[in-house]
Design a protein around this motif. Structure first.
Motif, PDB file in Angstrom:
ATOM      1  N   GLU A  23       0.838  -1.182   0.000  1.00  0.00           N
ATOM      2  CA  GLU A  23       0.000   0.000   0.000  1.00  0.00           C
ATOM      3  C   GLU A  23       0.880   1.242   0.000  1.00  0.00           C
ATOM      4  OE1 GLU A  23      -2.459  -0.360   3.419  1.00  0.00           O
ATOM      5  OE2 GLU A  23      -0.858   0.045   4.847  1.00  0.00           O
ATOM      6  N   GLY A  24       0.314   2.313  -0.512  1.00  0.00           N
ATOM      7  CA  GLY A  24       1.063   3.556  -0.565  1.00  0.00           C
ATOM      8  C   GLY A  24       0.144   4.739  -0.737  1.00  0.00           C
ATOM      9  N   GLN A  25       0.706   5.928  -0.582  1.00  0.00           N
ATOM     10  CA  GLN A  25      -0.073   7.143  -0.794  1.00  0.00           C
ATOM     11  C   GLN A  25       0.832   8.253  -1.288  1.00  0.00           C
ATOM     12  OE1 GLN A  25      -1.877   8.344   2.934  1.00  0.00           O
ATOM     13  NE2 GLN A  25      -0.119   9.552   3.524  1.00  0.00           N
ATOM     14  N   ILE A  26       0.216   9.230  -1.962  1.00  0.00           N
ATOM     15  CA  ILE A  26       0.948  10.421  -2.375  1.00  0.00           C
ATOM     16  C   ILE A  26       0.214  11.659  -1.866  1.00  0.00           C
ATOM     17  CG2 ILE A  26       1.911   9.325  -4.434  1.00  0.00           C
ATOM     18  CD1 ILE A  26      -0.108  10.866  -6.105  1.00  0.00           C
ATOM     19  N   ASP A  27       0.994  12.664  -1.576  1.00  0.00           N
ATOM     20  CA  ASP A  27       0.470  13.958  -1.143  1.00  0.00           C
ATOM     21  C   ASP A  27       0.115  14.751  -2.399  1.00  0.00           C
ATOM     22  OD1 ASP A  27       0.055  16.550  -0.306  1.00  0.00           O
ATOM     23  OD2 ASP A  27       1.804  16.607   1.018  1.00  0.00           O
ATOM     24  N   MET A  28      -1.181  14.927  -2.657  1.00  0.00           N
ATOM     25  CA  MET A  28      -1.625  15.553  -3.899  1.00  0.00           C
ATOM     26  C   MET A  28      -1.235  17.025  -3.995  1.00  0.00           C
ATOM     27  SD  MET A  28      -2.992  13.097  -5.618  1.00  0.00           S
ATOM     28  CE  MET A  28      -4.114  13.735  -6.869  1.00  0.00           C
ATOM     29  N   SER A  29      -0.935  17.647  -2.871  1.00  0.00           N
ATOM     30  CA  SER A  29      -0.531  19.047  -2.911  1.00  0.00           C
ATOM     31  C   SER A  29       0.861  19.221  -3.512  1.00  0.00           C
ATOM     32  CB  SER A  29      -0.562  19.661  -1.513  1.00  0.00           C
ATOM     33  OG  SER A  29       0.440  19.090  -0.690  1.00  0.00           O
ATOM     34  N   ALA A  30       1.596  18.098  -3.665  1.00  0.00           N
ATOM     35  CA  ALA A  30       2.961  18.163  -4.188  1.00  0.00           C
ATOM     36  C   ALA A  30       3.014  17.975  -5.705  1.00  0.00           C
ATOM     37  CB  ALA A  30       3.829  17.111  -3.509  1.00  0.00           C
ATOM     38  N   ILE A  31       1.854  17.875  -6.366  1.00  0.00           N
ATOM     39  CA  ILE A  31       1.836  17.730  -7.824  1.00  0.00           C
ATOM     40  C   ILE A  31       2.517  18.927  -8.471  1.00  0.00           C
ATOM     41  CG2 ILE A  31       0.336  17.695  -9.857  1.00  0.00           C
ATOM     42  CD1 ILE A  31      -1.691  16.155  -8.221  1.00  0.00           C
ATOM     43  N   ASP A  32       3.414  18.649  -9.425  1.00  0.00           N
ATOM     44  CA  ASP A  32       4.207  19.719 -10.025  1.00  0.00           C
ATOM     45  C   ASP A  32       4.418  19.452 -11.511  1.00  0.00           C
ATOM     46  OD1 ASP A  32       5.946  21.789 -10.586  1.00  0.00           O
ATOM     47  OD2 ASP A  32       7.659  20.879  -9.567  1.00  0.00           O
ATOM     48  N   SER A  33       3.996  20.384 -12.356  1.00  0.00           N
ATOM     49  CA  SER A  33       4.228  20.279 -13.798  1.00  0.00           C
ATOM     50  C   SER A  33       5.212  21.326 -14.284  1.00  0.00           C
ATOM     51  CB  SER A  33       2.904  20.442 -14.562  1.00  0.00           C
ATOM     52  OG  SER A  33       2.431  21.781 -14.458  1.00  0.00           O
ATOM     53  N   GLY A  34       5.721  22.130 -13.369  1.00  0.00           N
ATOM     54  CA  GLY A  34       6.638  23.192 -13.740  1.00  0.00           C
ATOM     55  C   GLY A  34       5.958  24.484 -14.112  1.00  0.00           C
ATOM     56  N   THR A  35       4.620  24.503 -14.063  1.00  0.00           N
ATOM     57  CA  THR A  35       3.839  25.711 -14.357  1.00  0.00           C
ATOM     58  C   THR A  35       2.841  25.922 -13.228  1.00  0.00           C
ATOM     59  OG1 THR A  35       4.044  25.381 -16.746  1.00  0.00           O
ATOM     60  CG2 THR A  35       2.290  26.851 -15.995  1.00  0.00           C
ATOM     61  N   ALA A  36       3.029  26.963 -12.434  1.00  0.00           N
ATOM     62  CA  ALA A  36       2.221  27.179 -11.234  1.00  0.00           C
ATOM     63  C   ALA A  36       0.738  27.325 -11.559  1.00  0.00           C
ATOM     64  CB  ALA A  36       2.722  28.409 -10.485  1.00  0.00           C
ATOM     65  N   GLN A  37       0.401  28.061 -12.611  1.00  0.00           N
ATOM     66  CA  GLN A  37      -0.999  28.270 -12.963  1.00  0.00           C
ATOM     67  C   GLN A  37      -1.686  26.948 -13.299  1.00  0.00           C
ATOM     68  OE1 GLN A  37      -1.585  30.822 -16.343  1.00  0.00           O
ATOM     69  NE2 GLN A  37      -3.823  30.728 -16.237  1.00  0.00           N
ATOM     70  N   ARG A  38      -0.999  26.119 -14.037  1.00  0.00           N
ATOM     71  CA  ARG A  38      -1.536  24.805 -14.404  1.00  0.00           C
ATOM     72  C   ARG A  38      -1.710  23.934 -13.161  1.00  0.00           C
ATOM     73  NH1 ARG A  38       1.675  22.503 -19.179  1.00  0.00           N
ATOM     74  NH2 ARG A  38       3.403  22.599 -17.677  1.00  0.00           N
ATOM     75  N   ASP A  39      -0.713  23.951 -12.274  1.00  0.00           N
ATOM     76  CA  ASP A  39      -0.770  23.114 -11.076  1.00  0.00           C
ATOM     77  C   ASP A  39      -1.922  23.519 -10.159  1.00  0.00           C
ATOM     78  OD1 ASP A  39       1.478  21.917 -12.092  1.00  0.00           O
ATOM     79  OD2 ASP A  39       2.869  23.036 -10.812  1.00  0.00           O
ATOM     80  N   GLU A  40      -2.100  24.813  -9.954  1.00  0.00           N
ATOM     81  CA  GLU A  40      -3.194  25.273  -9.102  1.00  0.00           C
ATOM     82  C   GLU A  40      -4.545  24.916  -9.694  1.00  0.00           C
ATOM     83  OE1 GLU A  40      -2.859  26.388  -5.995  1.00  0.00           O
ATOM     84  OE2 GLU A  40      -0.773  25.833  -6.396  1.00  0.00           O
ATOM     85  N   HIS A  41      -4.621  24.908 -11.030  1.00  0.00           N
ATOM     86  CA  HIS A  41      -5.879  24.566 -11.693  1.00  0.00           C
ATOM     87  C   HIS A  41      -6.261  23.108 -11.413  1.00  0.00           C
ATOM     88  CE1 HIS A  41      -8.859  25.486 -14.954  1.00  0.00           C
ATOM     89  NE2 HIS A  41      -8.953  24.175 -14.893  1.00  0.00           N
ATOM     90  N   VAL A  42      -5.310  22.184 -11.584  1.00  0.00           N
ATOM     91  CA  VAL A  42      -5.640  20.768 -11.398  1.00  0.00           C
ATOM     92  C   VAL A  42      -5.815  20.409  -9.922  1.00  0.00           C
ATOM     93  CG1 VAL A  42      -4.472  20.119 -13.528  1.00  0.00           C
ATOM     94  CG2 VAL A  42      -3.229  19.998 -11.377  1.00  0.00           C
TER      95      VAL A  42
END
Length: 222
Positions: free
Chosen positions: A111-130
């Motif tokens: 089992e495992g988990q990820i912290d979804m707040s750490a999602i990073d695409s290199g573009t802040a506007q895109r990341d905040e949107h998703v």
């Protein structure tokens, strides 16, 4: 660190294919891939079968069996495909474990988990949107989780440095929604670690999200 608690690496790619995007502003924020997907499984290992490594040392249950903790170098990737290009997101806040039993895979657990707040695409506007309410709604659902239910074709012996292919099925929970998924896995035992890379494919609809769409861009939901 006890004998039965060891480190392992996993780079899991959850492929989410989306339908369309809405308008110029949204398109502008989504275009431009800035994340390269890296696999922990070396290319030479992936091309090498265990049968071909006749001179290499084999790792048996005595070395493999036990509880392995996910290493802090591990990453999870999301790959979003549009009609323009493929955009990758990476998340390096991964935790969990794999209780290995190559002698009896029915007794394996993971089992495992990820912290979804750490999602990073290199573009802040895109990341905040998703991360927003229309998509992952991270403020309400901060973590995505996976719990394995079965393993298929896990070899009893792993030749050091060679890739082993098997399947791992379990429940992926994103945004509070459960989805059964099967990961196609590649595993390598090397230098006292198990290196794992796995991929699976899901859709926005699987987790109760509406596919963004417009006449500007178009993709498929699955």
């Amino acid at each position: 660190m006890s004998k039965k608690t060891r480190n392992w690496l996993i780079a899991a790619v959850a492929v989410i294919v989306i339908v369309g995007v809405g308008g110029y502003t949204f398109m502008k924020s989504y275009l431009g891939n800035k994340v390269a997907i890296e696999s922990v499984v070396p290319a030479e290992a992936a091309a090498q079968s265990t049968e071909a490594s006749t001179t290499a040392q084999n790792a048996t249950g005595s070395e493999l069996n036990g509880n392995w903790a996910i290493d802090d170098q591990s990453k999870v990737y999301f790959s979003v495909t549009t009609s323009q290009e493929e955009v990758n997101f990476v998340d390096n806040k991964v935790s969990g474990n794999w209780n290995v039993n190559v002698d009896d895979p029915t007794k394996m657990t993971s089992e495992g988990q990820i912290d979804m707040s750490a999602i990073d695409s290199g573009t802040a506007q895109r990341d905040e949107h998703v991360k927003g309410a229309d998509f992952f709604n991270v403020s309400q659902f901060p973590n995505a989780t996976f719990k394995a239910t079965s393993f298929e074709n896990v070899p009893k012996e792993w030749t050091s440095g060679a890739s082993n292919e098997f399947k791992m099925t379990g429940t992926l929970n994103v945004k509070g929604k459960d989805k059964e998924v099967t990961f196609d896995m590649k595993g390598v035992y090397q230098d006292g670690k198990i290196l794992l890379s796995g991929t699976t494919q899901v859709t926005f609809a699987d987790f109760g999200m509406t596919n963004p769409h417009s006449v500007v861009l178009s993709t498929q939901n699955d």
